[in-house]
Design a protein around this motif. Sequence first.
Motif, PDB file in Angstrom:
ATOM      1  N   ALA A  32       0.853  -1.206   0.000  1.00 26.87           N
ATOM      2  CA  ALA A  32       0.000   0.000   0.000  1.00 26.87           C
ATOM      3  C   ALA A  32       0.883   1.248   0.000  1.00 26.87           C
ATOM      4  N   TRP A  33       0.443   2.248  -0.743  1.00 31.38           N
ATOM      5  CA  TRP A  33       1.149   3.543  -0.797  1.00 31.38           C
ATOM      6  C   TRP A  33       0.108   4.655  -0.680  1.00 31.38           C
ATOM      7  N   VAL A  34       0.361   5.628   0.184  1.00 32.96           N
ATOM      8  CA  VAL A  34      -0.621   6.706   0.356  1.00 32.96           C
ATOM      9  C   VAL A  34      -0.136   7.976  -0.337  1.00 32.96           C
ATOM     10  N   SER A  35      -1.048   8.589  -1.072  1.00 35.45           N
ATOM     11  CA  SER A  35      -0.736   9.826  -1.785  1.00 35.45           C
ATOM     12  C   SER A  35      -0.599  10.984  -0.802  1.00 35.45           C
ATOM     13  N   VAL A  36       0.347  11.889  -1.073  1.00 38.45           N
ATOM     14  CA  VAL A  36       0.472  13.113  -0.273  1.00 38.45           C
ATOM     15  C   VAL A  36      -0.231  14.230  -1.046  1.00 38.45           C
ATOM     16  N   SER A  37      -1.250  14.814  -0.413  1.00 36.72           N
ATOM     17  CA  SER A  37      -2.053  15.853  -1.062  1.00 36.72           C
ATOM     18  C   SER A  37      -1.360  17.208  -1.000  1.00 36.72           C
ATOM     19  N   ALA A  38      -1.848  18.124  -1.840  1.00 39.36           N
ATOM     20  CA  ALA A  38      -1.448  19.526  -1.737  1.00 39.36           C
ATOM     21  C   ALA A  38      -2.574  20.283  -1.040  1.00 39.36           C
ATOM     22  N   THR A  48       5.050  18.677   8.399  1.00 38.88           N
ATOM     23  CA  THR A  48       6.222  19.001   7.580  1.00 38.88           C
ATOM     24  C   THR A  48       5.826  19.023   6.119  1.00 38.88           C
ATOM     25  N   ASP A  49       6.331  20.006   5.372  1.00 33.68           N
ATOM     26  CA  ASP A  49       6.036  20.089   3.939  1.00 33.68           C
ATOM     27  C   ASP A  49       6.553  18.839   3.230  1.00 33.68           C
ATOM     28  N   GLY A  50       5.673  18.214   2.446  1.00 36.70           N
ATOM     29  CA  GLY A  50       6.069  17.010   1.705  1.00 36.70           C
ATOM     30  C   GLY A  50       5.761  15.728   2.465  1.00 36.70           C
ATOM     31  N   LYS A  51       5.410  15.835   3.745  1.00 36.51           N
ATOM     32  CA  LYS A  51       5.119  14.625   4.523  1.00 36.51           C
ATOM     33  C   LYS A  51       3.597  14.500   4.721  1.00 36.51           C
ATOM     34  N   GLU A  52       3.010  15.360   5.533  1.00 36.31           N
ATOM     35  CA  GLU A  52       1.545  15.314   5.696  1.00 36.31           C
ATOM     36  C   GLU A  52       0.863  15.886   4.458  1.00 36.31           C
ATOM     37  N   TYR A  53       1.413  16.984   3.951  1.00 38.54           N
ATOM     38  CA  TYR A  53       0.887  17.691   2.769  1.00 38.54           C
ATOM     39  C   TYR A  53       2.031  18.394   2.069  1.00 38.54           C
ATOM     40  N   PHE A  54       1.779  18.798   0.800  1.00 36.50           N
ATOM     41  CA  PHE A  54       2.581  19.816   0.153  1.00 36.50           C
ATOM     42  C   PHE A  54       1.835  21.121   0.420  1.00 36.50           C
ATOM     43  N   PHE A  55       2.435  22.034   1.162  1.00 35.38           N
ATOM     44  CA  PHE A  55       1.759  23.280   1.527  1.00 35.38           C
ATOM     45  C   PHE A  55       2.030  24.330   0.450  1.00 35.38           C
ATOM     46  N   LEU A  56       0.972  24.759  -0.237  1.00 36.16           N
ATOM     47  CA  LEU A  56       1.107  25.683  -1.364  1.00 36.16           C
ATOM     48  C   LEU A  56       0.364  26.985  -1.089  1.00 36.16           C
ATOM     49  N   THR A  57       0.797  28.054  -1.754  1.00 40.64           N
ATOM     50  CA  THR A  57       0.011  29.284  -1.738  1.00 40.64           C
ATOM     51  C   THR A  57      -1.200  29.064  -2.651  1.00 40.64           C
ATOM     52  N   ARG A  58      -2.211  29.917  -2.499  1.00 41.65           N
ATOM     53  CA  ARG A  58      -3.388  29.788  -3.354  1.00 41.65           C
ATOM     54  C   ARG A  58      -3.015  30.005  -4.833  1.00 41.65           C
ATOM     55  N   ALA A  94       3.397   0.844 -10.892  1.00 43.44           N
ATOM     56  CA  ALA A  94       4.351  -0.018 -10.176  1.00 43.44           C
ATOM     57  C   ALA A  94       3.629  -1.182  -9.489  1.00 43.44           C
ATOM     58  N   GLY A  95       2.301  -1.252  -9.630  1.00 37.07           N
ATOM     59  CA  GLY A  95       1.548  -2.380  -9.075  1.00 37.07           C
ATOM     60  C   GLY A  95       1.194  -2.224  -7.610  1.00 37.07           C
ATOM     61  N   GLU A  96       1.260  -0.978  -7.097  1.00 38.38           N
ATOM     62  CA  GLU A  96       0.965  -0.778  -5.678  1.00 38.38           C
ATOM     63  C   GLU A  96      -0.526  -0.513  -5.442  1.00 38.38           C
ATOM     64  N   GLN A  97      -0.942  -0.682  -4.188  1.00 39.00           N
ATOM     65  CA  GLN A  97      -2.312  -0.349  -3.788  1.00 39.00           C
ATOM     66  C   GLN A  97      -2.278   1.131  -3.379  1.00 39.00           C
ATOM     67  N   VAL A  98      -2.782   1.984  -4.256  1.00 39.52           N
ATOM     68  CA  VAL A  98      -2.680   3.434  -4.043  1.00 39.52           C
ATOM     69  C   VAL A  98      -3.880   3.913  -3.214  1.00 39.52           C
ATOM     70  N   ILE A  99      -3.589   4.631  -2.142  1.00 38.20           N
ATOM     71  CA  ILE A  99      -4.622   5.047  -1.193  1.00 38.20           C
ATOM     72  C   ILE A  99      -4.752   6.570  -1.204  1.00 38.20           C
ATOM     73  N   LEU A 100      -5.969   7.073  -1.396  1.00 39.93           N
ATOM     74  CA  LEU A 100      -6.237   8.511  -1.257  1.00 39.93           C
ATOM     75  C   LEU A 100      -7.089   8.707  -0.025  1.00 39.93           C
ATOM     76  N   GLU A 101      -6.718   9.684   0.807  1.00 40.89           N
ATOM     77  CA  GLU A 101      -7.542  10.010   1.975  1.00 40.89           C
ATOM     78  C   GLU A 101      -8.082  11.411   1.732  1.00 40.89           C
ATOM     79  N   ILE A 102      -9.340  11.496   1.273  1.00 47.74           N
ATOM     80  CA  ILE A 102      -9.863  12.777   0.788  1.00 47.74           C
ATOM     81  C   ILE A 102     -11.328  12.964   1.210  1.00 47.74           C
ATOM     82  N   GLU A 103     -11.823  14.215   1.108  1.00 47.99           N
ATOM     83  CA  GLU A 103     -13.217  14.454   1.466  1.00 47.99           C
ATOM     84  C   GLU A 103     -14.152  14.078   0.285  1.00 47.99           C
TER      85      GLU A 103
END
Length: 194
Positions: A32-38, A48-58, A94-103
């Motif tokens: 399993a691999w979890v996507s990091v959202s922006a 931390t930027d790049g770990k929980e989220y990519f923190f971007l300006t609007r 790559a054959g992984e189980q891709v996980i999105l945690e989103i609203e």
Amino acid sequence: MARTGNLFVISGPSGAGKGTLVRRLLADVPDAWVSVSATTRAPRPGETDGKEYFFLTRDEFERRIAEDGFLEWAEYDGNLYGTPLASIREHMDAGEQVILEIEVQGADQVRERMPACKLVFIEPPSLEVLEARLRGRGTNSESSIASRMRTAEVELSRKVGYDLVLVNDDLDVAAAELAAYVDRMAEKDRGRRA
Ligand code: 5GP
């Protein structure tokens, strides 16, 4: 033989326990691999930027929308959140189980764009428990808790149409059910494509 890559969308109200369940899933399911959202939300203490989220300006977030850089994106509690598209493709290939945690608005968009995805809704045992969990985190202001609770009532009405609805009452039980579901779907797909 390696398993084939699948896309799992884990959705439901903020405070239902999606994040905790996804962390358990990563420990229980080796591919399993979890996507990091922006997001345009400000980092909370310890994030931390790049770990929980990519923190971007609007501005930067809007530039990426214009470039079609997101699989889905949505506005939630006054901020923008989105799933970067490129890394999803890479990990599925790559054959992984891709996980999105989103609203839920984002989950609807993924369902449209990738109909083979598996949709899992995480439901809290009650609205009272949900509110207590949001408050217990200590990271949301009272106005953010109120906004998230208002949104939760709408979100809860959207669970119809999901492939799996899990009530997160006992964390160990819900985590085991989620891991078993991901394993079952990955094996089933392997059989179909073999
Ligand atoms: P939080 O601010 O508590 O980290 O997240 C707020 C909500 O946004 C949560 O329900 C979370 O699952 C959701 N979220 C996180 N990343 C994304 C994303 O990439 N897209 C969408 N649509 N929602 C997201």
